[in-house]
Design an enzyme around this catalytic site. Structure first.
Site, short mmCIF file in Angstrom:
data_model
loop_
_atom_site.label_atom_id
_atom_site.label_comp_id
_atom_site.label_asym_id
_atom_site.label_seq_id
_atom_site.Cartn_x
_atom_site.Cartn_y
_atom_site.Cartn_z
N HIS A 1 14.06 50.56 53.32
CA HIS A 1 13.66 51.93 52.99
C HIS A 1 12.74 52.43 54.09
O HIS A 1 12.02 51.65 54.72
CB HIS A 1 12.93 52.00 51.65
CG HIS A 1 13.85 52.12 50.46
ND1 HIS A 1 14.42 53.29 50.08
CD2 HIS A 1 14.26 51.18 49.58
CE1 HIS A 1 15.16 53.09 48.99
NE2 HIS A 1 15.08 51.81 48.67
N ASP B 1 9.80 56.85 51.80
CA ASP B 1 10.43 56.54 50.50
C ASP B 1 9.47 55.77 49.60
O ASP B 1 9.34 56.06 48.40
CB ASP B 1 11.69 55.70 50.71
CG ASP B 1 12.71 56.38 51.61
OD1 ASP B 1 12.58 57.60 51.81
OD2 ASP B 1 13.60 55.69 52.11
N HIS C 1 13.03 50.46 43.77
CA HIS C 1 12.35 49.18 43.65
C HIS C 1 10.83 49.37 43.58
O HIS C 1 10.14 48.68 42.82
CB HIS C 1 12.71 48.28 44.84
CG HIS C 1 14.11 47.75 44.78
ND1 HIS C 1 15.22 48.51 45.05
CD2 HIS C 1 14.57 46.50 44.47
CE1 HIS C 1 16.31 47.78 44.93
NE2 HIS C 1 15.96 46.55 44.57
#
Length: 374
Positions: A291, A295, A248
């Site tokens: 996350h 990340d 994302h």
């Protein structure tokens, strides 16, 4: 050929010159036999004499030029050389290269879903391996609806970039750049996910049951993930393990970078709006505890560095032939040369209609433009 030769070959001009010999006047004698006295003749005026000299010199010059031109016409052989001035296209479209880059991106996106399905089977159970400690999680509590904001922001940014790309004049060049970066970033993501499998970042996460040796079930999961675009909004992403690094974050950051790079600088309000959508979307990933912080950080650095390196090499043509160009040592330098070989200048930000307008509309548009000019 010398001018004297040309003059010899030419017809000699026939110039008639009337020479009148003027004898000295004989003194006339008067009736008584003595010579008659007479007054001397006045000399001709100097202005008339100069005018005759000028006319004579002009006549000689015109005659010389006329003789030279006649000699050149007769003795010179003219060879007509047809020079085809081909206009070099410094920004060729080359849609077939864009198609290759699209297939490269599509392959890596599909391969990512395969790796996610494989990694999901290796994710340790929450009861056995609790979430890793994360400083951001220590200070910020989880907000359940935050991840929905992230995906909505991502969809808005991707939609804006898609519309903007369709109206770009050089969309073929920009498109293959975008596809190459998407494919490369997701290929990196496949590597990092596979070599290091992190436990879930929160107890709230619900992971689909493991299938182990059920190959058919895994194929159906891959197809479901592809059909839903890998989004939690669509209910297609119920697997865990795709944490390092955040996909994302890649799409939020990459969409904003392309929107800003290929839009006019005066549209600062548009750039700021997209920046707010991108930054808030990334922050809401962490607020949702979907996350780990590492990340998101790795995804940001990987995306921005590939974007900036690629465009530095694309826009600075001296670097391509420079022996001191350390950017050419990247493994994807050959792919870059393949995609950018015929692009000889910086891609300008120029917009045009994605579809050709009918002739009647074009005529009306010209009439309106003509009226405005008047």
């Amino acid at each position: 050929m010398a001018a004297s030769d040309l003059l010899q070959d030419d017809e000699q001009p026939h110039v008639e010159v009337n020479v009148t010999e003027t004898n000295p006047p004989v003194p006339q004698r008067a009736a008584n036999g003595s010579p008659a006295s007479h007054s001397p003749m006045p000399p001709p005026p100097s202005d008339a004499h100069d005018g005759k000299n000028k006319l004579s010199s002009l006549f000689k010059e015109n005659h010389l030029i006329h003789s030279l031109s006649n000699g050149l016409r007769r003795h010179c052989e003219y060879t007509k050389i047809t020079v085809t001035q081909e206009r070099v296209n410094r920004l060729p479209k080359e849609w077939w290269k864009t198609g290759v880059a699209f297939l490269y991106a599509l392959f890596n996106l599909i391969f990512t879903t395969v790796v996610i399905t494989i990694v999901h089977e290796r994710v340790p159970d929450k009861s056995v391996s609790p979430p890793l400690p994360d400083k951001f999680f220590d200070y910020v509590d989880r907000v359940p609806w935050a991840f929905t904001v992230t995906e909505v922001n991502g969809l808005i940014l991707v939609g804006l970039w898609l519309v903007q790309w369709l109206f770009l004049k050089h969309k073929a060049i920009v498109g293959r750049r975008c596809f190459f970066m998407i494919g490369t970033l997701y290929m990196y993501r496949c590597v990092t996910m596979y070599i290091t499998t992190l436990p879930v970042p929160g107890k709230h996460m619900v992971c689909a049951p493991k299938l182990y040796n059920d190959s058919t079930g895994k194929i159906w999961r891959i197809l479901r993930l592809l059909s839903g675009g890998g989004l939690s909004l669509t209910g297609s992403h119920m697997m865990c393990g795709d944490f390092l690094y955040s996909g994302h974050t890649v799409m939020l950051t990459l969409s904003y970078l392309f929107i800003k790079e290929y839009s006019p600088r005066w549209m600062w309000w548009y750039h700021w709006s997209c920046w707010v959508l991108s930054v808030s979307g990334v922050l809401f990933i962490l607020i949702a505890h979907e996350h780990y912080s590492v990340d998101v950080i790795i995804a940001y650095f990987a995306t921005t560095r590939i974007f900036w390196w690629y465009h530095t090499m694309a826009n600075t043509h001296v670097l391509r032939q420079s022996p001191n160009n350390f950017l050419s040592r990247t493994w994807w330098n050959r792919i870059f040369n393949f995609l950018e070989k015929n692009v000889q200048t910086t891609v300008p930000v120029v917009f045009e209609w994605p579809v050709t307008l009918p002739s009647c509309c074009r005529q009306r548009y010209r009439m309106v433009e003509g009226g405005r000019d008047e």
